[in-house]
Design a protein around this motif. Structure first.
Motif, PDB file in Angstrom:
ATOM      1  N   ILE A   1      -4.190  57.708   3.694  1.00 45.20           N
ATOM      2  CA  ILE A   1      -4.483  56.625   4.645  1.00 45.20           C
ATOM      3  C   ILE A   1      -4.542  57.482   6.128  1.00 45.20           C
ATOM      4  O   ILE A   1      -5.645  57.422   6.806  1.00 45.20           O
ATOM      5  CB  ILE A   1      -3.741  55.253   4.854  1.00 45.20           C
ATOM      6  N   THR A   2      -3.743  57.992   6.408  1.00 42.32           N
ATOM      7  CA  THR A   2      -3.286  58.772   7.660  1.00 42.32           C
ATOM      8  C   THR A   2      -4.612  59.912   7.908  1.00 42.32           C
ATOM      9  O   THR A   2      -5.097  59.924   8.903  1.00 42.32           O
ATOM     10  CB  THR A   2      -1.951  59.385   7.924  1.00 42.32           C
ATOM     11  N   LEU A   3      -4.733  60.720   6.887  1.00 37.73           N
ATOM     12  CA  LEU A   3      -5.604  61.862   6.898  1.00 37.73           C
ATOM     13  C   LEU A   3      -7.094  61.324   6.983  1.00 37.73           C
ATOM     14  O   LEU A   3      -7.858  61.855   7.588  1.00 37.73           O
ATOM     15  CB  LEU A   3      -5.604  62.636   5.807  1.00 37.73           C
ATOM     16  N   ALA A   4      -7.481  60.123   6.140  1.00 42.88           N
ATOM     17  CA  ALA A   4      -8.739  59.221   6.179  1.00 42.88           C
ATOM     18  C   ALA A   4      -8.912  59.099   7.747  1.00 42.88           C
ATOM     19  O   ALA A   4     -10.053  59.305   8.248  1.00 42.88           O
ATOM     20  CB  ALA A   4      -8.701  58.339   5.200  1.00 42.88           C
ATOM     21  N   VAL A   5      -8.224  58.076   8.139  1.00 44.50           N
ATOM     22  CA  VAL A   5      -8.207  57.591   9.772  1.00 44.50           C
ATOM     23  C   VAL A   5      -8.684  58.772  10.727  1.00 44.50           C
ATOM     24  O   VAL A   5      -9.356  58.738  11.433  1.00 44.50           O
ATOM     25  CB  VAL A   5      -7.139  56.725  10.013  1.00 44.50           C
ATOM     26  N   PHE A   6      -7.550  59.855  10.621  1.00 39.64           N
ATOM     27  CA  PHE A   6      -7.759  61.024  11.484  1.00 39.64           C
ATOM     28  C   PHE A   6      -9.090  61.817  11.255  1.00 39.64           C
ATOM     29  O   PHE A   6      -9.478  62.069  12.314  1.00 39.64           O
ATOM     30  CB  PHE A   6      -6.415  61.703  11.155  1.00 39.64           C
ATOM     31  N   GLY A   7      -9.378  61.561  10.106  1.00 43.99           N
ATOM     32  CA  GLY A   7     -10.681  62.441   9.793  1.00 43.99           C
ATOM     33  C   GLY A   7     -11.964  61.699  10.487  1.00 43.99           C
ATOM     34  O   GLY A   7     -12.949  62.381  10.955  1.00 43.99           O
ATOM     35  N   PHE A   8     -11.779  60.619  10.346  1.00 41.65           N
ATOM     36  CA  PHE A   8     -13.193  59.821  11.041  1.00 41.65           C
ATOM     37  C   PHE A   8     -12.890  59.403  12.497  1.00 41.65           C
ATOM     38  O   PHE A   8     -14.055  59.597  13.126  1.00 41.65           O
ATOM     39  CB  PHE A   8     -12.940  58.339  10.412  1.00 41.65           C
ATOM     40  N   ASN A   9     -11.725  59.745  12.892  1.00 42.64           N
ATOM     41  CA  ASN A   9     -11.649  59.765  14.443  1.00 42.64           C
ATOM     42  C   ASN A   9     -12.310  61.118  15.026  1.00 42.64           C
ATOM     43  O   ASN A   9     -12.796  61.137  15.879  1.00 42.64           O
ATOM     44  CB  ASN A   9     -10.058  59.529  14.827  1.00 42.64           C
ATOM     45  N   LEU A  10     -12.057  61.969  14.107  1.00 39.83           N
ATOM     46  CA  LEU A  10     -12.307  63.430  14.575  1.00 39.83           C
ATOM     47  C   LEU A  10     -13.895  63.562  14.450  1.00 39.83           C
ATOM     48  O   LEU A  10     -14.358  64.033  15.233  1.00 39.83           O
ATOM     49  CB  LEU A  10     -11.540  64.742  13.529  1.00 39.83           C
ATOM     50  N   PHE A  11     -14.186  62.999  13.598  1.00 39.00           N
ATOM     51  CA  PHE A  11     -15.795  62.784  13.288  1.00 39.00           C
ATOM     52  C   PHE A  11     -16.358  62.213  14.270  1.00 39.00           C
ATOM     53  O   PHE A  11     -17.520  62.639  14.991  1.00 39.00           O
ATOM     54  CB  PHE A  11     -16.209  62.382  11.991  1.00 39.00           C
ATOM     55  N   GLY A  12     -15.827  61.025  14.832  1.00 39.33           N
ATOM     56  CA  GLY A  12     -16.574  60.134  16.034  1.00 39.33           C
ATOM     57  C   GLY A  12     -16.295  61.079  17.282  1.00 39.33           C
ATOM     58  O   GLY A  12     -17.229  60.973  17.917  1.00 39.33           O
ATOM     59  N   ASP A  13     -15.383  61.849  17.495  1.00 37.91           N
ATOM     60  CA  ASP A  13     -15.196  62.642  18.678  1.00 37.91           C
ATOM     61  C   ASP A  13     -16.294  63.531  18.675  1.00 37.91           C
ATOM     62  O   ASP A  13     -16.917  64.052  19.871  1.00 37.91           O
ATOM     63  CB  ASP A  13     -13.931  63.259  18.996  1.00 37.91           C
ATOM     64  N   ALA A  14     -16.307  64.368  17.520  1.00 42.86           N
ATOM     65  CA  ALA A  14     -17.428  65.380  17.255  1.00 42.86           C
ATOM     66  C   ALA A  14     -18.946  64.592  17.584  1.00 42.86           C
ATOM     67  O   ALA A  14     -19.766  65.245  18.258  1.00 42.86           O
ATOM     68  CB  ALA A  14     -17.422  66.007  16.090  1.00 42.86           C
ATOM     69  N   LEU A  15     -19.182  63.572  16.828  1.00 42.73           N
ATOM     70  CA  LEU A  15     -20.477  62.951  16.935  1.00 42.73           C
ATOM     71  C   LEU A  15     -20.675  62.503  18.575  1.00 42.73           C
ATOM     72  O   LEU A  15     -21.898  62.614  19.165  1.00 42.73           O
ATOM     73  CB  LEU A  15     -20.299  61.757  16.240  1.00 42.73           C
ATOM     74  N   ARG A  16     -19.571  62.117  19.344  1.00 42.93           N
ATOM     75  CA  ARG A  16     -19.820  61.866  20.806  1.00 42.93           C
ATOM     76  C   ARG A  16     -20.189  63.016  21.380  1.00 42.93           C
ATOM     77  O   ARG A  16     -20.855  63.017  22.248  1.00 42.93           O
ATOM     78  CB  ARG A  16     -18.560  61.184  21.115  1.00 42.93           C
ATOM     79  N   ASP A  17     -19.321  64.141  21.117  1.00 44.30           N
ATOM     80  CA  ASP A  17     -19.688  65.218  21.870  1.00 44.30           C
ATOM     81  C   ASP A  17     -21.206  65.802  21.790  1.00 44.30           C
ATOM     82  O   ASP A  17     -21.866  66.248  22.593  1.00 44.30           O
ATOM     83  CB  ASP A  17     -18.848  66.333  21.526  1.00 44.30           C
ATOM     84  N   THR A  18     -21.694  65.657  20.563  1.00 44.49           N
ATOM     85  CA  THR A  18     -22.852  65.992  20.253  1.00 44.49           C
ATOM     86  C   THR A  18     -24.102  65.106  20.759  1.00 44.49           C
ATOM     87  O   THR A  18     -25.118  65.498  21.463  1.00 44.49           O
ATOM     88  CB  THR A  18     -23.197  66.034  18.634  1.00 44.49           C
ATOM     89  N   LEU A  19     -23.892  63.846  20.768  1.00 42.05           N
ATOM     90  CA  LEU A  19     -24.743  62.675  21.074  1.00 42.05           C
ATOM     91  C   LEU A  19     -24.590  62.500  22.607  1.00 42.05           C
ATOM     92  O   LEU A  19     -25.932  61.875  23.060  1.00 42.05           O
ATOM     93  CB  LEU A  19     -24.700  61.594  20.440  1.00 42.05           C
ATOM     94  N   ASP A  20     -23.816  62.903  23.305  1.00 39.66           N
ATOM     95  CA  ASP A  20     -23.707  62.238  24.608  1.00 39.66           C
ATOM     96  C   ASP A  20     -24.348  63.249  25.521  1.00 39.66           C
ATOM     97  O   ASP A  20     -23.768  64.474  25.662  1.00 39.66           O
ATOM     98  CB  ASP A  20     -21.988  62.174  25.203  1.00 39.66           C
ATOM     99  N   PRO A  21     -25.432  62.925  26.328  1.00 40.31           N
ATOM    100  CA  PRO A  21     -26.131  63.902  27.117  1.00 40.31           C
ATOM    101  C   PRO A  21     -25.430  64.445  28.236  1.00 40.31           C
ATOM    102  O   PRO A  21     -25.626  65.618  28.639  1.00 40.31           O
ATOM    103  CB  PRO A  21     -27.423  63.233  27.531  1.00 40.31           C
ATOM    104  N   ARG A  22     -24.269  63.825  28.759  1.00 40.00           N
ATOM    105  CA  ARG A  22     -23.601  64.203  29.800  1.00 40.00           C
ATOM    106  C   ARG A  22     -22.625  65.345  29.319  1.00 40.00           C
ATOM    107  O   ARG A  22     -22.342  66.201  30.155  1.00 40.00           O
ATOM    108  CB  ARG A  22     -22.600  62.949  30.562  1.00 40.00           C
TER     109      ARG A  22
END
Length: 187
Positions: free
Chosen positions: A162-183
């Motif tokens: 559970i911990t690794l799955a939640v941590f993995g999705f949070n890291l994926f969300g951060d990477a997605l934000r870094d990719t999609l945020d134009p700023r």
């Protein structure tokens, strides 16, 4: 949540005001309390657990999408679409929804981790999916009290998963934000 948020921002006025007050009422309850209420109303089972997990996230999703859609609503291309006489549905689907998709996707990845925790909590309490269906909460429940001293790995490994799955999705969300945020792209 995305449809409600974009619709509320697009139409504005009293529709937006009523919608936001309803969302305030739903957001006043913590996720687990709202999920427990949904399970109490509909009962247990796979489909009802899915409802119990998704319903508490709708107001949070709608709120974030609405804030992005409010800025998109004021863009010149939306005014141009209105001036051309396009229908409301076309403006919402072709001009507003695609432009709020980036914050929506980032938010969904964050909510996946919370949904995993919520499902595990419901299953641990015995209110989630029932026994033949595998669930991390059921695995924790089965190994928590009976085997805590003699075989602790029975509870440790589902908790670690559970911990690794939640941590993995949070890291994926951060990477997605870094990719999609134009700023963040210009730096």
């Amino acid at each position: 949540g995305m449809v409600l948020g974009v619709g509320s921002a697009y139409f504005g006025g009293w529709i937006d005001l009523v919608f936001q007050r309803v969302m305030d009422v739903f957001m006043a309850f913590p996720l687990i309390i709202m999920a427990l209420a949904v399970v109490a109303i509909f009962g247990t089972g796979t489909h009802n657990v899915i409802l119990a997990i998704t319903i508490p996230f709708i107001p949070r999703c709608a709120r974030v999408v609405r804030s992005s859609a409010l800025s998109v609503r004021e863009m010149p291309y939306v005014d141009a679409a209105r001036a051309c006489g396009f229908r409301h549905l076309r403006i919402i689907l072709r001009h507003m929804a695609p432009n709020v998709m980036a914050p929506f996707l980032i938010m969904v990845t964050a909510f996946v981790g919370q949904a995993i925790l919520l499902e595990a909590s419901l299953s641990y309490l015995g209110l989630g999916v029932q026994e033949p269906t595998p669930a991390w909460g059921l695995m924790l429940q089965g190994g928590a009290s009976e085997y805590a001293e003699s075989a602790p790995w029975i509870a440790v490994f589902p908790g670690l998963a559970i911990t690794l799955a939640v941590f993995g999705f949070n890291l994926f969300g951060d990477a997605l934000r870094d990719t999609l945020d134009p700023r963040l792209r210009s730096q």
